[in-house]
Design a protein around this motif. Structure first.
Motif, short mmCIF file in Angstrom:
data_model
loop_
_atom_site.label_atom_id
_atom_site.label_comp_id
_atom_site.label_asym_id
_atom_site.label_seq_id
_atom_site.Cartn_x
_atom_site.Cartn_y
_atom_site.Cartn_z
N LEU A 119 0.82 -1.21 0.00
CA LEU A 119 0.00 0.00 0.00
C LEU A 119 0.86 1.27 0.00
N ALA A 120 2.05 1.17 0.58
CA ALA A 120 2.91 2.35 0.69
C ALA A 120 3.82 2.54 -0.52
N ASP A 121 3.98 1.52 -1.34
CA ASP A 121 4.94 1.57 -2.44
C ASP A 121 4.28 2.13 -3.71
N GLU A 122 4.41 3.43 -3.90
CA GLU A 122 3.79 4.08 -5.06
C GLU A 122 4.44 3.68 -6.37
N SER A 123 5.66 3.16 -6.31
CA SER A 123 6.34 2.76 -7.54
C SER A 123 5.63 1.60 -8.23
N LEU A 124 4.82 0.86 -7.47
CA LEU A 124 4.07 -0.26 -8.06
C LEU A 124 3.09 0.23 -9.13
#
Length: 713
Positions: A119-124
């Motif tokens: 949820l925190a990894d915007e790079s996904l």
């Protein structure tokens, strides 16, 4: 201290639209020992938990928090579950906002920790394609849930189109117009269910096709049995839902008197409906599967419901083109239709209004959310409220389970685990085939069909190769949380309508969240599903001894395979279609064995307040527990020097569980599994290997004479 004596208490299988999971000789067998705990033990536990344990038999309900103390102990021959798990049961504390604790929480917490990273990894989002879309879906929704600034600014506005339209209803003509309006079409979702919910599922006669199911009207108290005799749990539900309804009706401008009048309307209407709706115990009974098969045409729907415009609603939504439509409970539909009169307009309006207000209460502003949380905590006896981040995560995963799963697999899956799990599943299936071959009460004709079903069983290990299509869900994140839920509900409905007369794609694992801390058998697909969310220290580790693996993961796999041959699963063939493959004589013999199991569990006393154990409800899970252990013991015989003590202890550790009294009582009325201490003690006392390992003899509470044993298989 609670002193009400329980005269007879104790009680998964499934209704026709659910999967079965873990998170369950004539005459009644005689307990080997019915002596009560000594008064010192009973008084000590009573002071700690406010419960009189002296009436419980043949074992104390050690799953209730506070019952197990330093003074409440047991010899391994008298209460195996308590003896093995004593310190854990005494010392374990609940997590904030949870009315239970279990070692399986380790698995759930590991999954949660990893999902928070997703949820925190915007790079996904930059992955593009399906996985990029998945990241957008879960991240946008999660942060919408936590966006109190936007939610507080919106207040009740997201639901006011439905509220205003309903408040304008004064006549039958108004009500008919509302039910056929775009507003009702948008807001009648799983959150705020319509008077007759519509769902698409596998066709019972040919599971490779779809059918449209028409379900009975949801009731404010849930179980129709509560309208006949209100249980302690029912009183808690009634208090919670009426308090929330009163609060929300006040928020839209009703006086206290007006709100109470609306609640009384709904209670009166629901009481009338409850007279014709099946109870929770009825729907859990295996006989419900056959009785719920009632195919109808659109013309027959018009005859069943000439006043309530069900046919028009189906036509307007697009369901009327279905080639197969089924009504679960025709009598319930007839009763709804009979209540659809001018004198009941206000009551019907108020029911729909309360459905909307309660259905969306946790998605509105912070005051509404806090009111819901306060009542939730009181219902379950909690002193700490659920963590908002955890609730947001669980709600997000409930909306988009496959999105989390696909990203989780990409980041964390070890393919070697999949190979080992598949092999253990196959070993269990092969061993179960040996068991069927030597079951002396089966005729050759039935045995042949049973083995055919076993041979056709699908092993779904860890994750599927094909997934549901989530491109149907908008991922732009515009609007608020309510708008997103409404948009997704409409997208899912349109997707279902587009494939309702097509063939089922069996490569997709239906109704399975692979990050769930559970394992499953699906009767429509004749599949066992062992998923990564289930793995933790007590369920599976690669470095476990063979005895520990057999007592934990192996027993679980055996349990799921056994579901294919319990009272409900045995009604489906190797393709997952509803079909009688039994001879009359074999079915009668099977039912007689199940009746002994039901009677035995019905004589176990688990509570002191009169809450009955739904022994009919738990028959499928209890049968599967015993089948799983029998299978493992057969496999154990093939291993030289097998350590049975380590095996049985691993099984007892698997079912460690602690609950608040309120949660335990609620589970007994709704959960198709026996209480965990019963899952261990009753299951193990069926087998000579267990009695011999611990030198258990007549007079010990764990002893059960061979003629009194109740294992179905």
């Amino acid at each position: 201290m609670r002193k009400t004596t329980l005269a007879a208490a104790c009680a998964c299988m499934l209704t026709v639209s659910t999967v079965t999971g873990l998170c369950g000789a004539a005459g009644a067998p005689v307990f080997a020992a019915e002596t009560e705990p000594d008064s010192t033990e009973a008084d000590s536990a009573g002071e700690a938990a406010g419960i009189d344990i002296s009436v419980m038999k043949p074992w104390v309900n050690s799953n209730i928090k506070g019952v197990v103390t330093d003074d409440v102990t047991a010899d391994i021959r008298d209460d195996f579950y308590l003896a093995v798990n004593h310190d854990w049961l005494r010392d374990t504390e609940f997590y904030p906002g949870r009315p239970w604790a279990t070692p399986w929480t380790q698995a759930a917490d590991l999954v949660k920790e990893r999902c928070f990273e997703l949820l925190a990894d915007e790079s996904l989002r930059d992955l593009g394609g399906t996985e990029g879309h998945d990241a957008e879906l879960i991240q946008n929704y999660y942060y919408q849930y936590l966006d109190w600034e936007s939610r507080n600014e919106a207040g009740l506005e997201p639901v006011m189109p439905a509220v205003d339209a309903l408040l304008a209803v004064q006549t039958m003509e108004d009500l008919q117009s509302f039910l056929l309006s775009d507003v009702y079409d948008r807001f009648s979702t799983q959150d705020a269910p319509p008077l007759v919910p519509v769902a698409m599922d596998n066709y019972t006669q040919d599971s490779g096709l779809y059918q449209v199911n028409l379900e009975p009207t949801p009731l404010l108290l849930g179980d129709s049995a509560e309208y006949k005799s209100l249980t302690e749990n029912g009183k808690r539900i009634k208090k919670e839902r009426e308090a929330l309804a009163s609060y929300m009706l006040g928020r839209i401008g009703m006086t206290g008197e007006e709100a109470q009048k609306a609640i009384d309307h709904v209670n009166r209407l629901d009481a009338a409906l409850a007279e014709h709706e099946k109870t929770g115990a009825d729907t859990a009974d295996p006989s419900y599967i056959q009785s719920s098969v009632n195919p109808v045409t659109m013309d027959e729907i018009r005859e069943l419901s000439p006043a309530y415009p069900l046919a028009q609603i189906l036509e307007q939504k697009g369901w009327s083109g279905a080639e197969r439509i089924n009504v679960f409970e025709p009598e319930a539909l007839k009763e709804l239709n009979s209540l659809f009169t001018e004198e009941n307009v206000e009551a019907l309006r108020d029911k729909l209004l309360i459905n909307v207000l309660l259905g969306y209460i946790i998605y509105l502003d912070e005051p509404a959310y806090r009111e819901f949380t306060k009542e939730y905590m009181e219902k379950y006896g909690l002193s700490e409220e659920p963590e908002i981040n955890t609730r947001a995560y669980m709600n997000t995963r409930g909306m988009f389970p496959d999105s989390f799963a696909r990203l989780y697999i990409r980041e964390y899956l070890d393919e070697s685990v999949r190979t080992e799990i598949r092999q253990m599943c196959q070993d269990v299936i092969d061993t179960y085939d040996e068991m069927l071959e030597t079951t002396d009460w089966l005729s050759e004709a039935t045995r042949k069909e049973a083995r055919k079903k076993l041979k056709g069983m699908t092993i779904n290990a860890v994750c599927p190769d094909k997934w549901e299509d989530y491109s149907i869900y908008p991922a732009d994140g515009d609007g608020g949380i309510v708008e997103t839920r409404l948009d997704c509900a409409k997208a899912k409905e349109q997707y279902d309508i587009s494939r309702m007369n097509g063939e089922v794609d069996r490569a997709i694992w239906k109704d399975i969240d692979i990050l769930d801390t559970n394992a499953f058998y699906h009767p429509y697909y004749n599949s066992i599903n062992i998923v990564p969310g289930f793995f933790c220290d007590v369920t599976y580790r690669s470095d476990m001894s063979i005895e520990e693996k057999y007592g934990s993961l192996g027993a679980v796999i055996g349990h799921e395979v056994s579901h294919a041959f319990d009272s409900s699963g045995s009604q489906y063939d190797e393709n997952g279609s509803l079909k009688n493959w039994w001879t009359d004589e074999d079915r009668e013999a099977f039912d007689e064995r199940v009746s002994r199991l039901i009677e035995y569990f019905g004589n176990i006393v688990a509570y002191d307040d009169g809450t009955p154990n739904a022994s009919k409800t738990i028959q499928g899970e209890a049968t599967a527990d015993m089948g799983g252990i029998k299978c493992m013991l057969r496999m154990a015989k093939k291993i030289d020097g097998f350590d049975y003590d380590r095996f049985f202890r691993a099984y007892a550790h698997l079912w460690q569980r602690l609950e608040s009294l309120q949660s335990s009582e609620a589970s007994t009325l709704s959960d198709p599994h026996p209480r965990c201490y019963q899952r261990v003690n009753v299951t193990l006392q069926q087998f000579d290997e267990f009695l011999e390992t611990y030198d258990i003899k007549e007079g010990d509470r764990m002893y059960l004479a061979p003629q009194d044993r109740i294992a179905v298989w």
